[in-house]
Scaffold this motif. Structure first.
Motif, short mmCIF file in Angstrom:
data_model
loop_
_atom_site.label_atom_id
_atom_site.label_comp_id
_atom_site.label_asym_id
_atom_site.label_seq_id
_atom_site.Cartn_x
_atom_site.Cartn_y
_atom_site.Cartn_z
N LEU A 1 -32.96 -6.30 12.19
CA LEU A 1 -31.50 -6.18 12.07
C LEU A 1 -30.86 -7.19 11.12
CD1 LEU A 1 -30.32 -5.25 15.69
CD2 LEU A 1 -31.03 -3.75 13.82
N LYS A 2 -31.63 -8.13 10.58
CA LYS A 2 -31.05 -9.07 9.62
C LYS A 2 -30.57 -8.36 8.37
CE LYS A 2 -33.50 -13.27 11.05
NZ LYS A 2 -34.47 -14.33 10.65
N GLY A 3 -31.32 -7.35 7.95
CA GLY A 3 -30.92 -6.58 6.77
C GLY A 3 -29.63 -5.83 6.99
N LEU A 4 -29.49 -5.19 8.16
CA LEU A 4 -28.27 -4.43 8.47
C LEU A 4 -27.08 -5.37 8.61
CD1 LEU A 4 -26.82 -1.82 9.14
CD2 LEU A 4 -27.63 -2.04 11.51
N GLU A 5 -27.29 -6.51 9.24
CA GLU A 5 -26.19 -7.48 9.37
C GLU A 5 -25.72 -7.95 8.01
OE1 GLU A 5 -28.12 -10.37 11.78
OE2 GLU A 5 -27.78 -9.31 13.68
N LYS A 6 -26.64 -8.22 7.10
CA LYS A 6 -26.26 -8.64 5.75
C LYS A 6 -25.56 -7.51 5.01
CE LYS A 6 -28.01 -10.50 1.40
NZ LYS A 6 -29.21 -10.96 0.63
N ALA A 7 -26.07 -6.29 5.19
CA ALA A 7 -25.47 -5.13 4.52
C ALA A 7 -24.01 -4.96 4.93
CB ALA A 7 -26.26 -3.87 4.86
N ILE A 8 -23.74 -5.09 6.22
CA ILE A 8 -22.36 -4.96 6.70
C ILE A 8 -21.50 -6.08 6.13
CG2 ILE A 8 -20.93 -5.16 8.76
CD1 ILE A 8 -23.21 -3.68 10.28
N ALA A 9 -22.06 -7.27 6.00
CA ALA A 9 -21.31 -8.42 5.50
C ALA A 9 -20.95 -8.29 4.02
CB ALA A 9 -22.10 -9.70 5.73
N ILE A 10 -21.88 -7.75 3.21
CA ILE A 10 -21.62 -7.71 1.76
C ILE A 10 -20.94 -6.43 1.29
CG2 ILE A 10 -23.54 -9.28 1.32
CD1 ILE A 10 -25.19 -6.93 0.36
N GLY A 11 -21.03 -5.35 2.06
CA GLY A 11 -20.32 -4.13 1.72
C GLY A 11 -21.12 -3.15 0.87
N PRO A 12 -20.64 -1.89 0.78
CA PRO A 12 -21.38 -0.81 0.13
C PRO A 12 -21.81 -1.08 -1.31
CG PRO A 12 -19.56 0.08 1.40
CD PRO A 12 -19.41 -1.40 1.43
N ALA A 13 -20.88 -1.49 -2.16
CA ALA A 13 -21.22 -1.68 -3.58
C ALA A 13 -22.31 -2.73 -3.77
CB ALA A 13 -19.97 -2.06 -4.37
N ALA A 14 -22.21 -3.81 -3.03
CA ALA A 14 -23.19 -4.89 -3.15
C ALA A 14 -24.56 -4.47 -2.60
CB ALA A 14 -22.70 -6.14 -2.42
N ILE A 15 -24.56 -3.61 -1.58
CA ILE A 15 -25.84 -3.11 -1.04
C ILE A 15 -26.56 -2.31 -2.13
CG2 ILE A 15 -26.95 -1.60 0.65
CD1 ILE A 15 -24.51 -2.04 2.47
N VAL A 16 -25.82 -1.39 -2.74
CA VAL A 16 -26.41 -0.56 -3.79
C VAL A 16 -26.92 -1.42 -4.94
CG1 VAL A 16 -25.94 1.23 -5.51
CG2 VAL A 16 -25.02 1.46 -3.19
N GLU A 17 -26.18 -2.44 -5.27
CA GLU A 17 -26.59 -3.35 -6.34
C GLU A 17 -27.88 -4.08 -5.98
OE1 GLU A 17 -26.50 -5.37 -9.99
OE2 GLU A 17 -25.44 -3.59 -9.28
N PRO B 1 -35.98 5.70 -8.91
CA PRO B 1 -35.31 4.48 -8.46
C PRO B 1 -34.34 4.74 -7.29
CG PRO B 1 -35.36 4.56 -10.85
CD PRO B 1 -35.84 5.90 -10.37
N THR B 2 -34.56 4.07 -6.18
CA THR B 2 -33.77 4.30 -4.98
C THR B 2 -32.30 3.95 -5.19
OG1 THR B 2 -35.73 3.83 -3.63
CG2 THR B 2 -33.59 3.72 -2.52
N GLY B 3 -32.04 2.84 -5.88
CA GLY B 3 -30.66 2.40 -6.09
C GLY B 3 -29.83 3.41 -6.86
N ILE B 4 -30.43 4.07 -7.84
CA ILE B 4 -29.70 5.07 -8.64
C ILE B 4 -29.32 6.26 -7.77
CG2 ILE B 4 -29.92 6.72 -10.54
CD1 ILE B 4 -31.61 4.65 -12.00
N LYS B 5 -30.25 6.69 -6.93
CA LYS B 5 -29.97 7.81 -6.03
C LYS B 5 -28.83 7.45 -5.08
CE LYS B 5 -33.48 10.19 -4.53
NZ LYS B 5 -34.67 10.66 -3.77
N TRP B 6 -28.87 6.24 -4.53
CA TRP B 6 -27.82 5.82 -3.61
C TRP B 6 -26.47 5.73 -4.30
CZ3 TRP B 6 -29.43 1.64 0.52
CH2 TRP B 6 -30.52 2.12 1.25
N LYS B 7 -26.45 5.21 -5.51
CA LYS B 7 -25.18 5.08 -6.24
C LYS B 7 -24.57 6.44 -6.52
CE LYS B 7 -22.93 2.53 -9.96
NZ LYS B 7 -21.86 3.54 -10.09
N MET C 1 -32.09 3.44 7.59
CA MET C 1 -31.18 4.58 7.45
C MET C 1 -29.73 4.17 7.70
SD MET C 1 -33.35 7.78 9.00
CE MET C 1 -32.11 8.99 8.50
N ALA C 2 -29.53 3.25 8.63
CA ALA C 2 -28.17 2.75 8.88
C ALA C 2 -27.64 2.01 7.65
CB ALA C 2 -28.16 1.85 10.11
N ILE C 3 -28.49 1.22 7.00
CA ILE C 3 -28.08 0.52 5.78
C ILE C 3 -27.72 1.52 4.70
CG2 ILE C 3 -28.89 -0.96 3.89
CD1 ILE C 3 -30.62 -2.43 6.00
N ALA C 4 -28.51 2.59 4.57
CA ALA C 4 -28.22 3.63 3.59
C ALA C 4 -26.88 4.29 3.89
CB ALA C 4 -29.33 4.67 3.57
#
Length: 523
Positions: free
Chosen positions: A126-142, A158-164, A211-214
Motif C-alpha cells: 500500500l505504500k505505492g497507493l498512498e504515494k499515488a494519492i498524495a501526488i495526484g493523477p498527472a504525477a502518477i502517469v509521469e 509503454p504503460t505510461g503512454i497508454k495510461w496518459k 489496479m487502484a493506482i491505475a
C-alpha cells in the motif's frame, strides 16, 4: 512448544501434494503434542522443490523439500529438535536459484500470507497507493512513464503512454469526465507461462493495489480482472483479496480516505486462447463471443462498453506499486536499452530447474537455460528453446548469446511475449513443432479473419506434405509465402504471430525440413 510453518497453497504445489502435506503435518503435530500454525503462502517458484515446507526460526525461515505426506512425522520431530533432516535445504533465499534473482514484482510472493492484508502492509504493501494519492493523477502517469515500464503481457507497449491516453480521454466538451475502466488481462494461456497465476495466488493484494493506482491515475472508477476458468485457485485468491480490500477501504468509495473512488471485480473466461487478445477479451467481458475487433479505435479511446479503457497484463499492473513506492529512477536503473526494470521469466519444458526467475533485462538466453535452468532434465543436449509461448520463435544454441531484451529479440524475428521459455532436447522434431503452431492457430482462431481461419488449416496440411516427403522444396516455399500473408493480413496477433515459430523452425533447423529429418533416439 509452538511451531509456525509455511506450506504453499500455490496451484503447482497443490498439484504436487501440498494440501495432503499440510494435513499430515497437523496430524503429526497433534500426535507429538505440539502446537502448530500453518500459513498457506504462495510458491517461491522453485518447481523441483515443491511442496517446499518452511519453518520459522529465530534465524529465519528454513526450507525442507520436496516433502511427501509420509515425511510429516519425521519433519515434526526435526522441527522440535535441532532441525536436521534429509530434506532440509536451508534458507530459501540463500539457494542459488533465488539468490541470483532481483525480485521486485515478486518480492512478497512466497513470503507473505496471501489472504492477510496486515501481512501485506507489513511487507511494504500500500505504500505505492498512498504515494499515488498524495501526488495526484498527472504525477502518477509521469512516474510510470519515466520508469520505462512496458507491457509484460507480450506487446511491450509503454504503460505510461497508454495510461496518459486514457487519462486525457474525453467524449466531448460537454462530457469532460466519461466513465473509464481498468481491465486486467489475466487470461494466461501461453504454454510454459505461469507468472500471472503465481502472482495472483501468492500476492493478490499487489494486483489490487496496482489496479487502484491505475484508477487514480486515469480517473477510472471500475476495474475488472479477467481470469481464465482453468485458474480456480487464482480466482478464489483474487475474490478473497478484493473483499478484504473493500472492508479496509482500499477499494470502494473514497479509497484510503481520499477523494478517489475505485472498485473492482473478477470475471471468469471460458478458456479461449484468443481472449488473451485485448479486444477479444473486451467482447467476452461484455457478454459476447470472444472475437477480435478491428482497430482503430483503440481500447484507450473506445474500449469496454465503448468507454476509454486501460488494458494491462497482471505483471504490468502488479509492478506499478513498486514503481510508485521506490520511484521511477530506482526502477529504470535495472535493465538495458529500452527494456527497463525486471522481467519474471518462466523456465519450463525439458529443464532441470524449472520455475520463476525474476531478473533485470539483459541476461542472456544461455545463462537462463544452462546456468539457471541447469540444462535438460533428460541429460541430453539442449537443441532448441521457444520463447514467448506457442506463437514464439524457436532459437538454436547458436543464438544463446542473445540478451533478454525486447529489441534484441525483435532483431532476431522473435518476441519475449509473457516471458515463458520452453526447452527441448536433441530428440525434438522441428517439423512437427512447426505443424503444431499451425494446428494450434487453427483450433484457437476466432474465425473473424481469413488469413488466420483458413491459413492455419492450410499451413498444417502443407507441413503434413513436407513431413511425408512430397515435393518438399515447393511446399516449404508455399508455407513461407502463407506465413507472410498471415503475418501481415491477420486482424490480431494470433494469426500474425503464428509465422514466428514456423519460420524460425525452417530457418534455424533446415535439416529437419530438407532431406532426412534430424532425429536422435531417446535412450
Amino acid at each position: 512448544m509452538s511451531l509456525l510453518v509455511y506450506v504453499p497453497r500455490d496451484a503447482a504445489a497443490v498439484a504436487c501434494g501440498a494440501d495432503e502435506v499440510a494435513a499430515a503435518l497437523k496430524v503429526a503435530a497433534i500426535a507429538a503434542k505440539l502446537d502448530i500454525e500453518i500459513v498457506r503462502n504462495g510458491s517461491r517458484g522453485m518447481a523441483w522443490l515443491e511442496p517446499l515446507v518452511e519453518l520459522a526460526t529465530p534465524e529465519g525461515r528454513i526450507g525442507y523439500g520436496p516433502v511427501e505426506p509420509e515425511d510429516a512425522s519425521s519433519l515434526i520431530a526435526a522441527f522440535a529438535g535441532d532441525g536436521a533432516h534429509k530434506l532440509r535445504v536451508g534458507k530459501p533465499e540463500e539457494l542459488p536459484f533465488l539468490k541470483k534473482q532481483t525480485r521486485l514484482t515478486f518480492a512478497r510472493v512466497g513470503i507473505v500470507d496471501p489472504r492477510d492484508l496486515d501481512d501485506y502492509k507489513a511487507h511494504g504493501g500500500l505504500k505505492g497507493l498512498e504515494k499515488a494519492i498524495a501526488i495526484g493523477p498527472a504525477a502518477i502517469v509521469e512516474e510510470v512513464t519515466k520508469s520505462g515500464l512496458r507491457g509484460r503481457g507480450g506487446a511491450g507497449f509503454p504503460t505510461g503512454i497508454k495510461w496518459k491516453t486514457v487519462a486525457d480521454a474525453k467524449v466531448n466538451s460537454k462530457d469532460p469526465g466519461p466513465r473509464k475502466y481498468i481491465v486486467c488481462n489475466a487470461d494466461e494461456g501461453d504454454s510454459g507461462t505461469f507468472a500471472d497465476r503465481m502472482l495472483m495466488e501468492g500476492d493478490p493484494f499487489c494486483l489490487v493495489e496496482g489496479m487502484a493506482i491505475a484508477g487514480v491515475a486515469t480517473g477510472a472508477t471500475k476495474g475488472y480482472v479477467y481470469i481464465r476458468s482453468e485458474y480456480p485457485h487464482a480466482i478464489t485468491a483474487m475474490n478473497t483479496a478484493i473483499e478484504k480490500a473493500r472492508r479496509a477501504n482500499v477499494l470502494g468509495k473514497g479509497i484510503l480516505g481520499s477523494a478517489h473512488d475505485f472498485d473492482m471485480e473478477v470475471r471468469v473466461g471460458a478458456g479461449a486462447y484468443v481472449c488473451g487478445e485485448e479486444t477479444s477479451l473486451l467482447e467476452s467481458l461484455e457478454g459476447k463471443r470472444g472475437t477480435v475487433r478491428a482497430k482503430p479505435p483503440l481500447p484507450a479511446h473506445k474500449g469496454l462498453f465503448g468507454k476509454p479503457t486501460v488494458i494491462n497484463n497482471v505483471l504490468s499492473l502488479a509492478t506499478v506499486p513498486v514503481v510508485l513506492a521506490d520511484g521511477a529512477e530506482a526502477y529504470r536503473n535495472y535493465g538495458m536499452g529500452r527494456s527497463r526494470g525486471t522481467m519474471p521469466i518462466q523456465l519450463a519444458g525439458n529443464i532441470n530447474y524449472g520455475g520463476l526467475f525474476e531478473t533485470a533485462f539483459g541476461i542472456t538466453l544461455g545463462e537462463l537455460v544452462d546456468d539457471i535452468g541447469g540444462g535438460c532434465s533428460t541429460g541430453r543436449p539442449v537443441r532448441a528453446v521457444q520463447v514467448g509461448g506457442p506463437l514464439g520463435a524457436y532459437f538454436p544454441r547458436a543464438l544463446f548469446d542473445m540478451p533478454f531484451d525486447y529489441e534484441a529479440f525483435t532483431a532476431r524475428d522473435g518476441l519475449i511475449g509473457h516471458g515463458g521459455i520452453v526447452v527441448f532436447d536433441d530428440t525434438v522434431d522441428m517439423r512437427r513443432q512447426a505443424r503444431f503452431a499451425m494446428e494450434f492457430c487453427g483450433i484457437e482462431s476466432c474465425g473473424k479473419c481469413t488469413p488466420c481461419r483458413i491459413g492455419a488449416v492450410r499451413g498444417a496440411e502443407t507441413i503434413d506434405k513436407i513431413i511425408a516427403g512430397k515435393d518438399v522444396a515447393r511446399n516449404i516455399a508455399v508455407v513461407e509465402d502463407l506465413c507472410q500473408t498471415m503475418k501481415f493480413g491477420s486482424l490480431c496477433a494470433l494469426g500474425g504471430f503464428t509465422p514466428y515459430p514456423v519460420l524460425s523452425a525452417i530457418r534455424h533447423f533446415p535439416e529437419d525440413f530438407h532431406g532426412a529429418p534430424h532425429r536422435v533416439a531417446a535412450e
